[in-house]
Design a protein around this motif. Structure first.
Motif, PDB file in Angstrom:
ATOM      1  N   LEU A  39       0.868  -1.184   0.000  1.00 35.60           N
ATOM      2  CA  LEU A  39       0.000   0.000   0.000  1.00 35.60           C
ATOM      3  C   LEU A  39       0.904   1.233   0.000  1.00 35.60           C
ATOM      4  O   LEU A  39       1.863   1.296   0.769  1.00 35.60           O
ATOM      5  N   VAL A  40       0.588   2.165  -0.881  1.00 36.85           N
ATOM      6  CA  VAL A  40       1.397   3.390  -0.976  1.00 36.85           C
ATOM      7  C   VAL A  40       0.465   4.592  -0.808  1.00 36.85           C
ATOM      8  O   VAL A  40      -0.521   4.737  -1.529  1.00 36.85           O
ATOM      9  N   VAL A  41       0.792   5.414   0.177  1.00 41.18           N
ATOM     10  CA  VAL A  41      -0.043   6.572   0.484  1.00 41.18           C
ATOM     11  C   VAL A  41       0.748   7.843   0.204  1.00 41.18           C
ATOM     12  O   VAL A  41       1.850   8.019   0.721  1.00 41.18           O
ATOM     13  N   GLY A  42       0.200   8.710  -0.623  1.00 39.77           N
ATOM     14  CA  GLY A  42       0.871   9.967  -0.942  1.00 39.77           C
ATOM     15  C   GLY A  42       0.247  11.113  -0.166  1.00 39.77           C
ATOM     16  O   GLY A  42      -0.928  11.068   0.200  1.00 39.77           O
ATOM     17  N   THR A  43       1.050  12.151   0.079  1.00 41.62           N
ATOM     18  CA  THR A  43       0.540  13.300   0.826  1.00 41.62           C
ATOM     19  C   THR A  43       0.521  14.526  -0.075  1.00 41.62           C
ATOM     20  O   THR A  43       1.398  14.694  -0.921  1.00 41.62           O
ATOM     21  N   SER A  44      -0.472  15.360   0.134  1.00 46.06           N
ATOM     22  CA  SER A  44      -0.545  16.541  -0.705  1.00 46.06           C
ATOM     23  C   SER A  44      -1.198  17.683   0.049  1.00 46.06           C
ATOM     24  O   SER A  44      -2.194  17.500   0.745  1.00 46.06           O
ATOM     25  N   ALA A  45      -0.610  18.862  -0.093  1.00 45.30           N
ATOM     26  CA  ALA A  45      -1.137  20.031   0.603  1.00 45.30           C
ATOM     27  C   ALA A  45      -2.261  20.690  -0.182  1.00 45.30           C
ATOM     28  O   ALA A  45      -2.938  21.568   0.312  1.00 45.30           O
ATOM     29  N   ARG A  46      -2.438  20.265  -1.443  1.00 46.27           N
ATOM     30  CA  ARG A  46      -3.475  20.917  -2.262  1.00 46.27           C
ATOM     31  C   ARG A  46      -4.107  19.930  -3.217  1.00 46.27           C
ATOM     32  O   ARG A  46      -3.562  18.864  -3.482  1.00 46.27           O
ATOM     33  N   VAL A  66       4.340   8.649   1.810  1.00 46.88           N
ATOM     34  CA  VAL A  66       5.297   9.384   0.975  1.00 46.88           C
ATOM     35  C   VAL A  66       5.112  10.897   1.121  1.00 46.88           C
ATOM     36  O   VAL A  66       3.978  11.397   1.040  1.00 46.88           O
ATOM     37  N   PHE A  67       6.233  11.595   1.307  1.00 48.87           N
ATOM     38  CA  PHE A  67       6.201  13.049   1.501  1.00 48.87           C
ATOM     39  C   PHE A  67       7.031  13.736   0.417  1.00 48.87           C
ATOM     40  O   PHE A  67       8.076  13.240   0.004  1.00 48.87           O
ATOM     41  N   GLY A  68       6.552  14.899  -0.005  1.00 48.22           N
ATOM     42  CA  GLY A  68       7.163  15.563  -1.164  1.00 48.22           C
ATOM     43  C   GLY A  68       8.242  16.576  -0.816  1.00 48.22           C
ATOM     44  O   GLY A  68       8.650  16.715   0.339  1.00 48.22           O
ATOM     45  N   ARG A  69       8.655  17.277  -1.848  1.00 51.26           N
ATOM     46  CA  ARG A  69       9.698  18.301  -1.728  1.00 51.26           C
ATOM     47  C   ARG A  69       9.173  19.514  -0.970  1.00 51.26           C
ATOM     48  O   ARG A  69       7.989  19.843  -1.095  1.00 51.26           O
ATOM     49  N   GLU A  70      10.067  20.204  -0.250  1.00 51.68           N
ATOM     50  CA  GLU A  70       9.647  21.374   0.526  1.00 51.68           C
ATOM     51  C   GLU A  70       9.025  22.438  -0.376  1.00 51.68           C
ATOM     52  O   GLU A  70       8.068  23.111   0.005  1.00 51.68           O
ATOM     53  N   ASP A  71       9.576  22.621  -1.567  1.00 52.53           N
ATOM     54  CA  ASP A  71       9.089  23.727  -2.410  1.00 52.53           C
ATOM     55  C   ASP A  71       7.941  23.324  -3.330  1.00 52.53           C
ATOM     56  O   ASP A  71       7.066  24.127  -3.620  1.00 52.53           O
ATOM     57  N   GLN A 112       0.172   9.749  -8.723  1.00 52.22           N
ATOM     58  CA  GLN A 112      -0.600   8.727  -9.441  1.00 52.22           C
ATOM     59  C   GLN A 112      -0.059   7.325  -9.192  1.00 52.22           C
ATOM     60  O   GLN A 112      -0.691   6.343  -9.558  1.00 52.22           O
ATOM     61  N   ARG A 113       1.119   7.220  -8.582  1.00 48.53           N
ATOM     62  CA  ARG A 113       1.649   5.906  -8.201  1.00 48.53           C
ATOM     63  C   ARG A 113       1.094   5.441  -6.856  1.00 48.53           C
ATOM     64  O   ARG A 113       1.449   4.372  -6.374  1.00 48.53           O
ATOM     65  N   CYS A 114       0.279   6.272  -6.226  1.00 52.83           N
ATOM     66  CA  CYS A 114      -0.194   5.964  -4.872  1.00 52.83           C
ATOM     67  C   CYS A 114      -1.612   5.405  -4.901  1.00 52.83           C
ATOM     68  O   CYS A 114      -2.396   5.741  -5.779  1.00 52.83           O
ATOM     69  N   ASN A 115      -1.925   4.550  -3.939  1.00 51.76           N
ATOM     70  CA  ASN A 115      -3.278   4.004  -3.832  1.00 51.76           C
ATOM     71  C   ASN A 115      -4.238   5.012  -3.233  1.00 51.76           C
ATOM     72  O   ASN A 115      -5.441   4.972  -3.477  1.00 51.76           O
ATOM     73  N   LEU A 116      -3.688   5.890  -2.415  1.00 49.59           N
ATOM     74  CA  LEU A 116      -4.532   6.741  -1.588  1.00 49.59           C
ATOM     75  C   LEU A 116      -3.781   8.057  -1.373  1.00 49.59           C
ATOM     76  O   LEU A 116      -2.553   8.063  -1.289  1.00 49.59           O
ATOM     77  N   HIS A 117      -4.526   9.140  -1.271  1.00 53.75           N
ATOM     78  CA  HIS A 117      -3.913  10.429  -0.948  1.00 53.75           C
ATOM     79  C   HIS A 117      -4.421  10.905   0.401  1.00 53.75           C
ATOM     80  O   HIS A 117      -5.588  10.718   0.730  1.00 53.75           O
ATOM     81  N   VAL A 118      -3.515  11.516   1.153  1.00 58.23           N
ATOM     82  CA  VAL A 118      -3.928  12.063   2.441  1.00 58.23           C
ATOM     83  C   VAL A 118      -3.603  13.547   2.472  1.00 58.23           C
ATOM     84  O   VAL A 118      -2.556  13.980   2.009  1.00 58.23           O
TER      85      VAL A 118
END
Ligand code: SAH
Length: 253
Positions: free
Chosen positions: A80-87, A117-122, A131-137
């Motif tokens: 299971l791969v969970v991606g994070t997004s601020a927007r 999974v967490f992204g770049r600061e900028d 799109q490689r993630c099963n779920l976004h948080v």
């Protein structure tokens, strides 16, 4: 209280981090919550003394961290791969808040590794990575400022994971009686490659005008959570389809 079991299967993945201090802060946030598997994808400055300072008594997390070149390597063995997004992004994906996310993750931890999974600061995570993630948080924030510091974002997610792990007796696992294991990320990736090629062979997908077809198919399959037998079955169907397409071509010539 004993440590909650299976948090060892939770992996924190940081993509392309620019500030080494943030990596240290992440290590500390993880250790506080009993999570130890840290994977750094192409960090910009690492190892670095600022990471060590910020880690305080969590230097062991840094010492044991894995450094890899690509995102694919970081998640290849995860179920299971969970991606994070601020927007919000252009194609909406299944999106949850950290609490619901932790409740979904914890019952799966006995079975396989789960990547957060967490992204770049900028720039955060790219659309392709998401799109490689099963779920976004998404951590709900004030609309005035939605982007948390990387270390803080990891802290929120790890805290919720620990809370859910403490609360969850792991008996309510809907997949516990499953007759086979879930497919890993790289198995599903190979299925997508095979599917794309078959759609091209069938002339359903035009490589010069692919539109959003593959992204939408990815989204559809991410919702299903394929197991390994289902992946094998789909690969078999695709191979047979390719065979018949080839036969039809041979008959035409
Ligand atoms: N400017 C970037 C934000 C990067 S913040 C963007 O707009 O995407 C660095 C990382 O912290 C993000 O990639 C994400 O992993 C995490 N993060 C920050 N704020 C978050 C939030 N509100 N919800 C979920 N993750 C968040």
């Amino acid at each position: 209280m004993t440590e909650p079991a299976f948090l060892s299967n939770a992996r924190i993945v940081l993509i392309n981090t620019s500030h080494p201090g943030n990596i240290g802060a992440v290590a500390r946030a993880m250790k506080n919550m009993g999570i130890s598997d840290l994977c750094l994808v192409a960090p910009q400055q690492y190892p670095h003394e600022r990471a060590v300072w910020r880690a305080a008594s969590a230097v062991d997390i840094l010492d044991n961290a894995t450094v890899v070149e690509t995102f694919e390597e970081a998640i290849a063995d995860c179920g299971l791969v969970v991606g994070t997004s601020a927007r919000g992004r252009r194609i909406p994906w299944p999106l949850v808040n950290p609490r619901v996310c932790a409740e979904k993750i914890v019952p799966e931890l006995p079975q396989h590794k789960v990547a957060l999974v967490f992204g770049r600061e900028d720039r955060g995570m790219t659309n392709e990575e998401l799109q490689r993630c099963n779920l976004h948080v998404n951590i709900p924030t004030s609309e005035a400022y939605s982007s948390l510091n990387l270390g803080m974002a990891v802290q929120v997610l790890c805290y919720e994971l620990r809370m859910a792990a403490i609360a969850d007796s792991l008996t309510a696992d809907e997949m516990a009686e499953w007759d086979t294991r879930l497919a890993t990320n790289d198995e599903v990736e190979r299925l997508f490659t095979h599917l794309e090629q078959t759609l091209i062979d069938m002339e359903f997908l035009k490589p010069e005008a692919p539109k959003q077809l593959m992204n939408r198919l990815r989204r559809m399959y991410s919702r299903i959570r394929l197991d390994d037998l289902e992946v094998q079955m789909m690969r078999g169907i695709l191979s047979t389809t390719q065979k018949w397409v080839q036969k039809a071509r041979d008959n035409d010539t």
